[in-house]
Design an enzyme around this catalytic site. Structure first.
Site, mmCIF file in Angstrom:
data_model
loop_
_atom_site.group_PDB
_atom_site.id
_atom_site.type_symbol
_atom_site.label_atom_id
_atom_site.label_comp_id
_atom_site.label_asym_id
_atom_site.label_seq_id
_atom_site.Cartn_x
_atom_site.Cartn_y
_atom_site.Cartn_z
ATOM 1 N N GLU A 70 0.801 -1.229 0.000
ATOM 2 C CA GLU A 70 0.000 0.000 0.000
ATOM 3 C C GLU A 70 0.831 1.276 0.000
ATOM 4 O OE1 GLU A 70 -2.795 -2.171 3.362
ATOM 5 O OE2 GLU A 70 -1.405 -0.610 3.886
ATOM 6 N N LEU A 102 9.815 5.488 18.978
ATOM 7 C CA LEU A 102 10.235 4.913 20.268
ATOM 8 C C LEU A 102 9.119 3.997 20.810
ATOM 9 C CD1 LEU A 102 12.291 4.835 22.638
ATOM 10 C CD2 LEU A 102 11.000 6.720 23.652
ATOM 11 N N CYS A 130 -2.070 0.811 9.168
ATOM 12 C CA CYS A 130 -1.010 -0.021 8.621
ATOM 13 C C CYS A 130 -1.474 -1.425 8.213
ATOM 14 C CB CYS A 130 0.051 -0.106 9.712
ATOM 15 S SG CYS A 130 1.641 -0.510 9.127
HETATM 16 S S1 SF4 Z 1 5.250 -1.566 9.369
HETATM 17 FE FE1 SF4 Z 1 4.276 -2.260 11.267
HETATM 18 S S2 SF4 Z 1 5.589 -3.966 11.979
HETATM 19 FE FE2 SF4 Z 1 6.789 -2.755 10.531
HETATM 20 S S3 SF4 Z 1 7.916 -1.237 11.766
HETATM 21 FE FE3 SF4 Z 1 6.020 -0.252 11.026
HETATM 22 S S4 SF4 Z 1 4.592 -0.560 12.738
HETATM 23 FE FE4 SF4 Z 1 6.259 -2.061 13.032
#
Ligand code: SF4
Length: 277
Positions: free
Chosen positions: A34, A147, A265
């Protein structure tokens, strides 16, 4: 641009909210990932650097999926070019904050920065040796350090990949980066009953004392993604704000633009894969 195609897009048009468009791309080897276009003062595209993510953050939908592979520099550049073609406008800022940990694919990320001529933002959980490498590139980059938890043992549980590094070493490297490239922004995702107690806030203040050029702390509201984690209660966010007030460092609370289209995400990819079954 034949290395990618736009498989799907979802947009919001509510004028009172941020306008965003989320794109799902398909690669030549039939993998999906994405990017999110954010219509802020600066037209920003949040690009992916990997398909899946080996960091495996416990609170992140992408982290729950299988890590497939790094994106090539061309696949990163193509996200920008395809979206520019789709909207008929030039992207001003490219933000390496989509799927993946960009510093685990640093060669292709740096290559894509050289190919595009944009403003850049990059977020990382902190990868030893790679922040220093990023500081050497002769391109301005706004660095966001994720963090999310100042207590190291707890952080390793929330961000499993971070167990490969000592937080103290990451902090040193961030200080070196900020000497060369200016102030760093620190992100702290507020998770109910995980990292939002009084002791967590005190430890955050201790970490801030060790960092010599943090220009902003962002207390980020968690976008609930079905991983079982919840966003912090208002009173806990207020308690953190109060602690930060005494540090003299600027801070703000932020909500995720992606949240407005149910597109935290990895969510669009997840939804697409379910529909495809
Ligand atoms: S994509 Fe998801 S698993 Fe990967 S660093 Fe970012 S928050 Fe963490």
């Amino acid at each position: 641009l034949r290395d990618l195609r736009i498989a799907k897009k979802i947009e919001t048009n509510s004028p009172a909210e941020w306008k965003t468009i989320k794109y799902l791309f398909e690669t030549m080897d039939n993998k999906f990932f994405e990017a999110v276009l954010i219509f802020e003062d600066t037209l920003t595209l949040c690009v992916s650097s990997q398909i899946g993510c080996p960091v495996k953050c416990a609170f992140c939908r992408t982290g729950q999926d299988k890590f497939e592979r790094n994106l090539t520099s061309w696949e990163i550049v193509s996200q920008v070019k395809l979206v520019e073609k789709d909207i008929g406008r030039e992207i001003e800022c490219v933000s390496y904050m989509g799927m993946g940990e960009p510093l685990l694919n640093i060669e292709n990320v740096m290559e894509s920065m050289k190919m595009l001529s944009k403003q850049y933002k990059l977020s990382t959980i902190g990868i030893n040796g790679k922040i220093a490498e990023l500081a050497k590139i002769n391109i301005p980059i706004d660095l966001y350090f994720s963090l999310h938890c100042a207590k190291e043992e707890k952080r390793k549980r929330l961000i499993p990949f971070s167990k490969n590094y000592q937080l103290a070493n990451i902090l040193e490297e961030i200080n070196e980066f900020s000497k060369k490239k200016g102030g760093v922004i620190l992100w702290y995702l507020m998770l109910d009953n995980e990292n939002d107690e009084e002791e967590d806030a005190k430890e955050l203040v201790n970490i801030l004392k060790k960092l010599n050029n943090i220009k902003l702390v962002i207390l980020k509201e968690y976008c609930e993604t079905g991983t079982g984690f919840k966003k912090s209660k208002v009173e806990n966010v207020k308690m953190f704000q109060k602690k930060l007030e005494n540090t003299g460092i600027s801070y703000r609370c932020s909500i995720s633009a992606g949240q407005k289209i149910n597109a935290g995400c990895g969510q669009l990819r997840q939804q697409f894969m379910l529909e495809a079954r």
